[in-house]
Design an enzyme around this catalytic site. Structure first.
Site, mmCIF file in Angstrom:
data_model
loop_
_atom_site.group_PDB
_atom_site.id
_atom_site.type_symbol
_atom_site.label_atom_id
_atom_site.label_comp_id
_atom_site.label_asym_id
_atom_site.label_seq_id
_atom_site.Cartn_x
_atom_site.Cartn_y
_atom_site.Cartn_z
ATOM 1 N N GLU A 25 10.659 14.933 15.990
ATOM 2 C CA GLU A 25 10.883 14.947 14.551
ATOM 3 C C GLU A 25 9.934 15.988 13.934
ATOM 4 O O GLU A 25 8.727 15.922 14.128
ATOM 5 C CB GLU A 25 10.546 13.551 14.019
ATOM 6 C CG GLU A 25 10.885 13.345 12.576
ATOM 7 C CD GLU A 25 10.620 11.909 12.123
ATOM 8 O OE1 GLU A 25 9.610 11.319 12.563
ATOM 9 O OE2 GLU A 25 11.411 11.402 11.326
ATOM 10 N N GLY A 37 4.231 2.789 13.762
ATOM 11 C CA GLY A 37 5.079 1.602 13.917
ATOM 12 C C GLY A 37 4.775 0.883 15.223
ATOM 13 O O GLY A 37 4.672 -0.342 15.280
ATOM 14 N N CYS A 87 13.526 10.480 6.763
ATOM 15 C CA CYS A 87 13.600 9.899 8.108
ATOM 16 C C CYS A 87 14.996 10.030 8.696
ATOM 17 O O CYS A 87 15.157 10.173 9.899
ATOM 18 C CB CYS A 87 13.157 8.444 8.083
ATOM 19 S SG CYS A 87 13.950 7.494 6.818
ATOM 20 N N LYS A 107 0.851 -1.191 0.000
ATOM 21 C CA LYS A 107 0.000 0.000 0.000
ATOM 22 C C LYS A 107 0.886 1.240 0.000
ATOM 23 O O LYS A 107 1.620 1.491 0.950
ATOM 24 C CB LYS A 107 -0.892 0.054 1.242
ATOM 25 C CG LYS A 107 -1.902 1.194 1.140
ATOM 26 C CD LYS A 107 -2.614 1.506 2.441
ATOM 27 C CE LYS A 107 -1.843 2.461 3.308
ATOM 28 N NZ LYS A 107 -1.676 3.798 2.745
ATOM 29 N N GLU A 131 10.813 0.570 9.911
ATOM 30 C CA GLU A 131 11.789 1.632 9.627
ATOM 31 C C GLU A 131 11.071 2.936 9.945
ATOM 32 O O GLU A 131 10.180 3.346 9.204
ATOM 33 C CB GLU A 131 12.232 1.523 8.162
ATOM 34 C CG GLU A 131 13.565 2.161 7.919
ATOM 35 C CD GLU A 131 13.441 3.626 7.614
ATOM 36 O OE1 GLU A 131 13.591 4.437 8.552
ATOM 37 O OE2 GLU A 131 13.181 3.966 6.458
ATOM 38 N N GLY A 147 7.474 4.465 8.177
ATOM 39 C CA GLY A 147 6.600 5.594 8.484
ATOM 40 C C GLY A 147 6.877 6.120 9.880
ATOM 41 O O GLY A 147 7.988 5.981 10.386
ATOM 42 N N SER A 148 5.848 6.654 10.501
ATOM 43 C CA SER A 148 6.055 7.306 11.790
ATOM 44 C C SER A 148 6.217 6.290 12.917
ATOM 45 O O SER A 148 5.699 5.167 12.842
ATOM 46 C CB SER A 148 4.872 8.225 12.089
ATOM 47 O OG SER A 148 3.685 7.470 12.136
ATOM 48 N N THR A 149 6.898 6.714 13.960
ATOM 49 C CA THR A 149 7.105 5.837 15.114
ATOM 50 C C THR A 149 5.768 5.494 15.770
ATOM 51 O O THR A 149 5.564 4.361 16.221
ATOM 52 C CB THR A 149 8.077 6.495 16.107
ATOM 53 O OG1 THR A 149 9.349 6.620 15.447
ATOM 54 C CG2 THR A 149 8.267 5.682 17.368
HETATM 55 P P1 NAI Z 1 2.220 7.578 8.842
HETATM 56 O O1 NAI Z 1 3.158 6.778 9.613
HETATM 57 O O2 NAI Z 1 0.861 7.815 9.389
HETATM 58 O O3 NAI Z 1 2.003 6.939 7.384
HETATM 59 C C1 NAI Z 1 2.881 6.052 6.744
HETATM 60 C C2 NAI Z 1 2.074 4.965 6.057
HETATM 61 O O4 NAI Z 1 1.362 4.196 7.026
HETATM 62 C C3 NAI Z 1 1.010 5.467 5.092
HETATM 63 O O5 NAI Z 1 0.935 4.594 4.002
HETATM 64 C C4 NAI Z 1 -0.263 5.395 5.922
HETATM 65 O O6 NAI Z 1 -1.420 5.271 5.149
HETATM 66 C C5 NAI Z 1 -0.024 4.152 6.723
HETATM 67 N N1 NAI Z 1 -0.741 4.061 7.990
HETATM 68 C C6 NAI Z 1 -1.237 5.064 8.760
HETATM 69 N N2 NAI Z 1 -1.818 4.564 9.865
HETATM 70 C C7 NAI Z 1 -1.698 3.215 9.803
HETATM 71 C C8 NAI Z 1 -2.074 2.147 10.668
HETATM 72 N N3 NAI Z 1 -2.681 2.357 11.819
HETATM 73 N N4 NAI Z 1 -1.776 0.889 10.295
HETATM 74 C C9 NAI Z 1 -1.102 0.651 9.147
HETATM 75 N N5 NAI Z 1 -0.733 1.631 8.300
HETATM 76 C C10 NAI Z 1 -1.009 2.898 8.616
HETATM 77 O O7 NAI Z 1 2.889 8.944 8.508
HETATM 78 P P2 NAI Z 1 2.127 10.305 8.145
HETATM 79 O O8 NAI Z 1 0.907 10.508 8.961
HETATM 80 O O9 NAI Z 1 1.931 10.337 6.717
HETATM 81 O O10 NAI Z 1 3.201 11.341 8.643
HETATM 82 C C11 NAI Z 1 3.206 11.750 10.001
HETATM 83 C C12 NAI Z 1 4.600 11.860 10.503
HETATM 84 O O11 NAI Z 1 5.242 10.610 10.396
HETATM 85 C C13 NAI Z 1 5.498 12.797 9.743
HETATM 86 O O12 NAI Z 1 5.360 14.113 10.142
HETATM 87 C C14 NAI Z 1 6.835 12.246 10.081
HETATM 88 O O13 NAI Z 1 7.257 12.742 11.325
HETATM 89 C C15 NAI Z 1 6.628 10.773 10.187
HETATM 90 N N6 NAI Z 1 6.996 10.035 8.970
HETATM 91 C C16 NAI Z 1 8.162 9.353 8.979
HETATM 92 C C17 NAI Z 1 8.563 8.699 7.850
HETATM 93 C C18 NAI Z 1 9.832 7.951 7.800
HETATM 94 O O14 NAI Z 1 10.313 7.660 6.719
HETATM 95 N N7 NAI Z 1 10.388 7.559 8.901
HETATM 96 C C19 NAI Z 1 7.797 8.741 6.625
HETATM 97 C C20 NAI Z 1 6.548 9.432 6.727
HETATM 98 C C21 NAI Z 1 6.200 10.067 7.867
#
Ligand code: NAI
Length: 780
Positions: A392, A246, A297, A190, A263, A241-243
């Protein structure tokens, strides 16, 4: 801007890349997308718009996946799996190679579509994102080709669910899909809801490559679709994605038996010493925090500057910031593009607005009047505990503080809950290479930053998650040891009639910090032999004893800095001392467990100690040849403090099988001894005491596992928990581990043959180490 104005100001002109082909491709698809399931696109359904963050225009309409869509995708992947794995490494390598070639062929289309959808500068998508994605497929075509020869004991997991973020949409897809496919898995991926378009173009490329249907499935939608994938009948979840998310996924998958790699975020330090080439360090920062608008990240988002040069350095930095050009992502002469979405823009704006500390410098760049843009920002003079130094921001905002000594720099750098990456800038090789091993992070860049390559594993420690992507180590997240295992039978303690085998009271104490310690609660329980005789008592450890053991283990950090040679000597010495007392130990095992097999277990335990003494100075790292002016040293470092629940069924051998690899790799351990047969472990304490093992390196707790293990799994100062007990505590452990996202290695109630080869080897050594990739300049 007119030509004469450009001559007048010597400013850059506008150099736009055409969006025509990418927009035409969207029109060809009808501007509406379904999912890619079982080799075909589904009919578009109810969904949401994907917008260009640079101008707010709608690019396409995407479909929000339903439970039925996710189920269909998982089913298709499940059906496709046996044939795909059965193709063999070479068969899969041919497909991965074809995908790499097609990504190369369509690279400009991918780059433009990525910039339109995400807002990143075309220079970056064209020169970094897309080439690195291609490289990942080429590299893993090679891994597929080599799998049978190089990883003969490993096999695919099955179906992998993969959830990726929006900051590097195609690159993250490549990091997930290429190794999964190479190792014989099929996938359901996804993309993030803001940036799904290049994933859908990739689906089209899969069709062009003739990839068997069902091998790659792509479903679109928001976090609720991610949740459905996590809950689905998959064998592994790989998430970036976000901690916060995760952590939720860690909890949701606890006890399910699904393999998991995370990650997550970071707040990576960027350390500038006074002897650094300051101009290069400033240029490095442009790549560290203004690359991809800081939405990275591993961004060097926390600047630590040596006090003597801080003022000069900040002045240079401000001057450089003021030259950064912010604007249309498709303009080849801009440096900073658009923030992915107005929602993220608001997050950044609110976080910065909430800060009242320090001095804020906002770059002079003129921002476009419309679209989602944020100016490069520097906040100096912050204290380490200030919110913006810890949280972050995920935007083009750099926070800065100063340090006085190298030791200060290390302490500040490590003062974070994250541990993804770190950058060191110094012209002094001694200093840089002295600092690198002390940094708590998965990656260290020396005189460079944000360097990535398929050959070098990427990933972090602490709350930056666990597992690696890329390199040889990345493959372990997509494979498992071959062979089937049987459910573990519960081994219960014997009961007896109260006749002591020996009239002297023998209550074994706990072993904490190099001393035999009475249990905090003051209780002990009888240990009966098979014949019903009372063999003595064993202490019942509680959470306070665990806390003391953790403190002792933390205090023994020196062990992690000793040489493999020294650790080998101590392990050999333990083997020697155990061997000397072999008869006594085998008698003890026989009276506890019954039968006459004790001598075999003791002999195997001595051999196992020899095995890990042998490995202590041989389980070396690697040097990766990366296609950049440098090399990446993949160093194997200890995980830290490991809590291990020892198997019930092999009270001596099982304990040594956990303890010895952990010790050999420089970890400190807290062992929960076999529950029914604790006396083998408490007797072994005497071997520890006579073998020069420093205090706190090995700690032994006895008593019911359930009294201690939930606290062990939740403890913030334990870095990993292994569990081989016969009561299946996998769910409890995995769930509680979400506190600090510690690594876990649990048996899910399955048996392991401790006498055989499954009881030792590289699986144990890998679990006892973290790979830190240290990028150093090398050659021309
Ligand atoms: P997020 O962690 O919510 O989204 C990343 C992915 O996870 C997206 O595909 C989203 O649809 C999916 N997702 C969201 N909630 C989920 C759940 N409960 N179960 C499974 N999948 C889920 O990140 P978001 O909201 O887009 O960004 C928020 C913050 O996260 C950013 O401000 C940043 O601090 C951090 N982030 C860190 C990243 C990294 O590479 N470490 C990448 C993106 C965001």
């Amino acid at each position: 801007m007119t030509i004469s104005e450009i001559f007048e100001t010597m400013d850059y002109g506008v150099a736009p890349e055409s969006a025509a082909d990418a927009l035409a491709w969207l029109v060809d698809q009808g501007d509406r997308f379904g999912h890619f399931i079982d080799g075909a696109f589904t009919e578009p359904g109810g969904g949401f718009e994907s917008r260009n963050p640079a101008n707010g225009e709608v690019l396409a309409t995407l479909t929000q996946a339903t439970q039925a869509d996710v189920d269909a995708a998982v089913k298709a992947a499940r059906r496709a799996h046996p044939k795909w794995e059965g193709l063999g490494g070479h068969g899969r390598a041919r497909y991965l190679y074809a995908l790499a070639r097609l990504l190369q062929k369509h690279s400009r289309l991918f780059a433009v579509l990525e910039s339109l959808d995400n807002g990143k500068p075309i220079r970056e998508s064209r020169d970094i994102d897309i080439p690195l994605a291609q490289r990942h497929f080429y590299f893993h075509a090679g891994m597929a080709q080599l799998m049978e020869d190089e990883l003969p004991d490993r096999e695919a997991l099955g179906v992998c669910g993969q959830v990726i973020p929006w900051n590097f949409p195609l690159l993250m897809l490549a990091w997930k899909i290429a190794p999964a496919l190479a190792m014989g898995n099929t996938v359901v991926l996804k993309p993030a809801e803001y940036t799904s378009l290049t994933a859908l173009l990739f689906a089209d490329v899969c069709r062009q490559a003739g990839l068997p249907k069902g091998v790659v499935n792509i479903v679109t939608g928001d976090g609720s679709v991610g949740e459905m994938i996590v809950a689905a009948d998959v064998d592994k979840i790989a998430f970036t994605g976000s901690t916060a998310v995760g952590r939720r996924i860690r909890e949701a998958t606890a006890g399910s038996g699904k393999s998991l790699t995370l990650e997550l975020g970071g707040k990576s330090p960027y350390i500038v010493f006074d002897d650094a080439d300051l101009d290069s360090a400033v240029e490095g920062l442009v790549d560290a925090i203004w690359f991809n608008q800081g939405q990275v990240c591993c961004a060097g988002s926390r600047l630590l500057v040596h006090e003597p040069v801080a003022e000069a350095f900040h002045a240079k930095l401000r001057a450089r910031m003021d030259k950064l050009r912010v604007g249309d992502p498709l303009d080849k002469s801009i440096d900073v593009g658009a923030i992915v979405d107005p929602v993220q823009l608001k997050t950044i704006t609110d976080l910065v607005a909430s800060n009242t500390a320090g001095q804020t410098h906002v770059a002079a760049a003129a921002l476009p009047v419309e679209g989602s843009f944020y100016p490069p920002t520097l906040i100096t003079g912050l204290n380490p505990a200030d919110r913006l130094m810890q949280e972050e921001i995920f935007g083009p905002v750099l926070v800065s503080t100063t340090f006085r000594t190298p030791a200060d720099a290390v302490a500040l750098a490590n003062n974070t809950r994250y541990g993804l990456a770190a950058t060191v800038w110094s012209e002094n090789i001694n200093l840089a290479l002295d600092i690198a091993p002390k940094l708590a992070s998965g990656i260290v860049w020396i005189n460079g930053t944000n360097l990535m390559d398929a050959a070098a594993g990427f990933g972090g420690i602490r709350e930056s998650g666990f597992g690696r992507e890329g390199g040889w180590e990345g493959l372990s997240g997509y494979t498992r040891p071959k062979g089937t295992s049987k459910p573990l039978k519960e081994v219960s303690a014997y009961t007896g009639d109260g006749t002591p085998a020996d009239p002297i009271d023998r209550t074994a104490k706990l072993y904490i910090g190099g001393k035999q310690a009475r249990p905090d609660g003051g209780y002990s329980a009888p240990v009966w032999g098979k014949s019903g005789a009372l063999l003595g008592h064993a202490s019942l450890a509680n959470r306070k004893d665990l806390r003391n053991a953790v403190e002792a283990a933390q205090a023994a950090q020196g062990w992690s800095r000793t040489t493999g040679h020294l650790r080998a000597q101590i392990l050999y010495y333990m083997a020697e001392n155990l061997s000397t007392r072999a008869a006594e130990f085998s008698h003890r095992l026989d009276t506890m467990q019954g039968g006459r097999q004790g001598h075999k277990e003791v002999d195997a335990a001595v051999r196992r100690l020899f095995t890990y003494a042998a490995w202590a100075d041989k389980y070396d790292g690697q040097v990766h040849g990366v296609p950049i002016r440098g090399v990446a040293l993949a160093m194997k470092e200890p995980v830290g403090v490991i809590g291990a629940v020892c198997p019930n069924e092999a009270p001596l051998l099982g304990m040594i099988s956990c303890m010895a690899p952990a010790m050999a790799m420089g970890n400190r351990v807290i062992l929960c001894a076999s529950e029914p047969f604790p006396r083998a472990a408490t007797d072994f304490v005497q071997v520890l005491e006579t073998s020069d093992v420093p205090a706190g390196v090995v700690n032994v707790l006895t008593g019911p596992h359930t009294d201690v293990v939930p606290h062990m799994a939740a403890h913030m100062d334990i870095d990993a928990v292994w569990s081989f007990g016969s009561r299946d505590l996998s769910g409890v452990i995995e769930k509680a581990s979400a506190t600090n996202l510690k690594r876990t290695w649990v048996n899910h109630g399955m048996a392991r043959d401790w006498m055989g080869s499954a009881g030792q080897g590289k699986e144990f050594l890998a679990a006892a180490t973290e790979v830190k990739n240290i990028w150093v300049p090398y050659g021309e």
